[in-house]
Design a protein around this motif. Sequence first.
Motif, mmCIF file in Angstrom:
data_model
loop_
_atom_site.group_PDB
_atom_site.id
_atom_site.type_symbol
_atom_site.label_atom_id
_atom_site.label_comp_id
_atom_site.label_asym_id
_atom_site.label_seq_id
_atom_site.Cartn_x
_atom_site.Cartn_y
_atom_site.Cartn_z
ATOM 1 N N LEU A 53 5.910 -2.599 0.812
ATOM 2 C CA LEU A 53 6.403 -3.279 1.886
ATOM 3 C C LEU A 53 5.276 -4.169 2.652
ATOM 4 O O LEU A 53 5.522 -5.418 3.009
ATOM 5 C CB LEU A 53 7.003 -2.540 3.014
ATOM 6 C CG LEU A 53 7.816 -3.023 4.350
ATOM 7 C CD1 LEU A 53 8.857 -4.452 4.021
ATOM 8 C CD2 LEU A 53 8.451 -1.939 5.286
ATOM 9 N N GLU A 54 4.256 -3.379 2.789
ATOM 10 C CA GLU A 54 3.187 -4.015 3.722
ATOM 11 C C GLU A 54 2.682 -5.279 2.970
ATOM 12 O O GLU A 54 2.212 -6.366 3.565
ATOM 13 C CB GLU A 54 2.058 -2.991 3.815
ATOM 14 C CG GLU A 54 0.903 -3.459 4.366
ATOM 15 C CD GLU A 54 1.058 -4.121 5.915
ATOM 16 O OE1 GLU A 54 0.013 -5.079 6.023
ATOM 17 O OE2 GLU A 54 1.912 -3.743 6.622
ATOM 18 N N GLN A 55 2.450 -5.044 1.617
ATOM 19 C CA GLN A 55 1.930 -5.929 0.888
ATOM 20 C C GLN A 55 2.984 -7.348 0.944
ATOM 21 O O GLN A 55 2.392 -8.535 1.048
ATOM 22 C CB GLN A 55 1.738 -5.876 -0.662
ATOM 23 C CG GLN A 55 0.929 -6.739 -1.617
ATOM 24 C CD GLN A 55 -0.498 -7.102 -1.384
ATOM 25 O OE1 GLN A 55 -0.965 -6.424 -0.462
ATOM 26 N NE2 GLN A 55 -0.795 -8.265 -1.916
ATOM 27 N N VAL A 56 4.036 -7.127 0.844
ATOM 28 C CA VAL A 56 5.141 -8.348 0.738
ATOM 29 C C VAL A 56 4.980 -8.944 2.180
ATOM 30 O O VAL A 56 4.810 -10.313 2.140
ATOM 31 C CB VAL A 56 6.565 -7.821 0.299
ATOM 32 C CG1 VAL A 56 7.451 -8.972 0.920
ATOM 33 C CG2 VAL A 56 6.518 -7.398 -0.791
ATOM 34 N N ALA A 57 4.955 -8.388 3.044
ATOM 35 C CA ALA A 57 4.748 -8.848 4.545
ATOM 36 C C ALA A 57 3.661 -9.319 4.971
ATOM 37 O O ALA A 57 3.567 -10.609 5.306
ATOM 38 C CB ALA A 57 4.952 -7.523 5.541
ATOM 39 N N SER A 58 2.509 -8.998 4.172
ATOM 40 C CA SER A 58 1.034 -9.772 4.439
ATOM 41 C C SER A 58 1.180 -11.039 3.695
ATOM 42 O O SER A 58 0.605 -12.010 4.363
ATOM 43 C CB SER A 58 0.156 -8.903 4.127
ATOM 44 O OG SER A 58 0.042 -7.482 5.003
ATOM 45 N N VAL A 59 1.716 -11.011 2.643
ATOM 46 C CA VAL A 59 1.776 -12.210 1.834
ATOM 47 C C VAL A 59 2.853 -13.375 2.602
ATOM 48 O O VAL A 59 2.337 -14.502 2.689
ATOM 49 C CB VAL A 59 2.144 -11.909 0.279
ATOM 50 C CG1 VAL A 59 2.478 -13.456 -0.240
ATOM 51 C CG2 VAL A 59 1.053 -11.101 -0.378
ATOM 52 N N GLU A 60 3.843 -12.719 3.038
ATOM 53 C CA GLU A 60 4.617 -13.853 3.587
ATOM 54 C C GLU A 60 4.027 -14.362 4.949
ATOM 55 O O GLU A 60 4.269 -15.401 5.490
ATOM 56 C CB GLU A 60 6.083 -13.129 3.968
ATOM 57 C CG GLU A 60 6.645 -12.941 2.659
ATOM 58 C CD GLU A 60 8.370 -12.520 3.226
ATOM 59 O OE1 GLU A 60 8.635 -12.507 4.264
ATOM 60 O OE2 GLU A 60 9.309 -12.263 2.223
ATOM 61 N N GLY A 62 0.982 -14.843 5.305
ATOM 62 C CA GLY A 62 -0.337 -15.729 5.105
ATOM 63 C C GLY A 62 -1.686 -14.693 5.475
ATOM 64 O O GLY A 62 -2.635 -15.262 5.358
ATOM 65 N N ARG A 63 -1.437 -13.442 5.596
ATOM 66 C CA ARG A 63 -2.598 -12.557 5.908
ATOM 67 C C ARG A 63 -3.335 -12.322 4.598
ATOM 68 O O ARG A 63 -4.636 -11.935 4.737
ATOM 69 C CB ARG A 63 -2.260 -11.447 6.693
ATOM 70 C CG ARG A 63 -1.735 -11.812 8.001
ATOM 71 C CD ARG A 63 -1.383 -10.526 8.948
ATOM 72 N NE ARG A 63 -0.339 -9.763 8.300
ATOM 73 C CZ ARG A 63 -0.331 -8.654 8.074
ATOM 74 N NH1 ARG A 63 -1.432 -8.102 7.699
ATOM 75 N NH2 ARG A 63 0.677 -7.912 7.657
ATOM 76 N N ARG A 64 -2.570 -12.304 3.547
ATOM 77 C CA ARG A 64 -3.167 -11.811 2.199
ATOM 78 C C ARG A 64 -2.954 -12.859 1.247
ATOM 79 O O ARG A 64 -1.759 -13.380 1.130
ATOM 80 C CB ARG A 64 -2.925 -10.255 2.017
ATOM 81 C CG ARG A 64 -3.444 -9.286 2.860
ATOM 82 C CD ARG A 64 -2.823 -7.823 2.275
ATOM 83 N NE ARG A 64 -3.193 -6.612 3.114
ATOM 84 C CZ ARG A 64 -2.686 -5.651 2.895
ATOM 85 N NH1 ARG A 64 -1.976 -5.381 1.869
ATOM 86 N NH2 ARG A 64 -3.088 -4.733 3.816
ATOM 87 N N PRO A 65 -3.890 -13.175 0.086
ATOM 88 C CA PRO A 65 -3.375 -13.833 -1.132
ATOM 89 C C PRO A 65 -2.578 -13.033 -1.881
ATOM 90 O O PRO A 65 -2.761 -11.999 -2.111
ATOM 91 C CB PRO A 65 -4.634 -14.081 -1.530
ATOM 92 C CG PRO A 65 -5.744 -13.358 -1.256
ATOM 93 C CD PRO A 65 -5.135 -12.569 0.079
ATOM 94 N N ALA A 66 -1.762 -14.021 -2.639
ATOM 95 C CA ALA A 66 -0.874 -13.236 -3.585
ATOM 96 C C ALA A 66 -1.757 -13.180 -4.967
ATOM 97 O O ALA A 66 -2.157 -14.600 -5.271
ATOM 98 C CB ALA A 66 0.523 -13.798 -3.785
#
Length: 222
Positions: A53-60, A62-66
């Motif tokens: 969940l954290e990865q999806v939220a971070s990508v949405e 813009g805090r982390r690149p997909a």
Amino acid sequence: MRETRGGRAAKAKEEGGDDLPRAWSAYGRLLQHLRKRAGLNQQQLGEAIDYSLEQVASVEQGRRPAKAAFTRAADRVLEAGGVLEVLQDEVDRAKLPRFFRNFALIEAEVVSRFSYDPLLVPGLLQTEAYARAVFAGPERRGVCTTHRADGGRDVSVEQVTENVDGLHWFKSSYSGSDGGDCVEVAAGLDVVYVRDSKALCDGTMLRIGRDEWATFVALLAV
């Protein structure tokens, strides 16, 4: 807070927000739109593509690149038809330092490389003997053989450490004006020595036969 033209109050950007690549933010907004269109929340999307969940939220956000694997999985699950995948190159390039991004585009299309390495043969051009000598270290460096591009006879170049205090060194005419960025050459009885003025402390230099040096100089003059 700040006032918009329509009279509505809007939050100012969070501190450091300007440092986030716009490509990541655009990708994140598109991912969020596609997720909501599919009727999934972040938890459900994460489970479907095997991400947290954290990865999806971070990508949405813009805090982390997909990464490419994330994009392929999300594009498939959300039936996006490839719209996420076409953004992947932009997302990847945004990871690079800002000053390097344009160069990365050029580098991906180059067909040749030019560099000035007076005391080191670039890796792709090294013979096996030269590479082994480099890995062996200064204590075991021996004679390395290079091959002329025109098919002529081999040229032997030896990387050595020895006392050459009695030699007179000549500085290259292309040296830096401050004297600290140059190549120096000295002639011995039957060999020519070449060294880097910035690396005098370790005493390492190239030792080249006079005939080979004459051949080298003649080729430069062509």
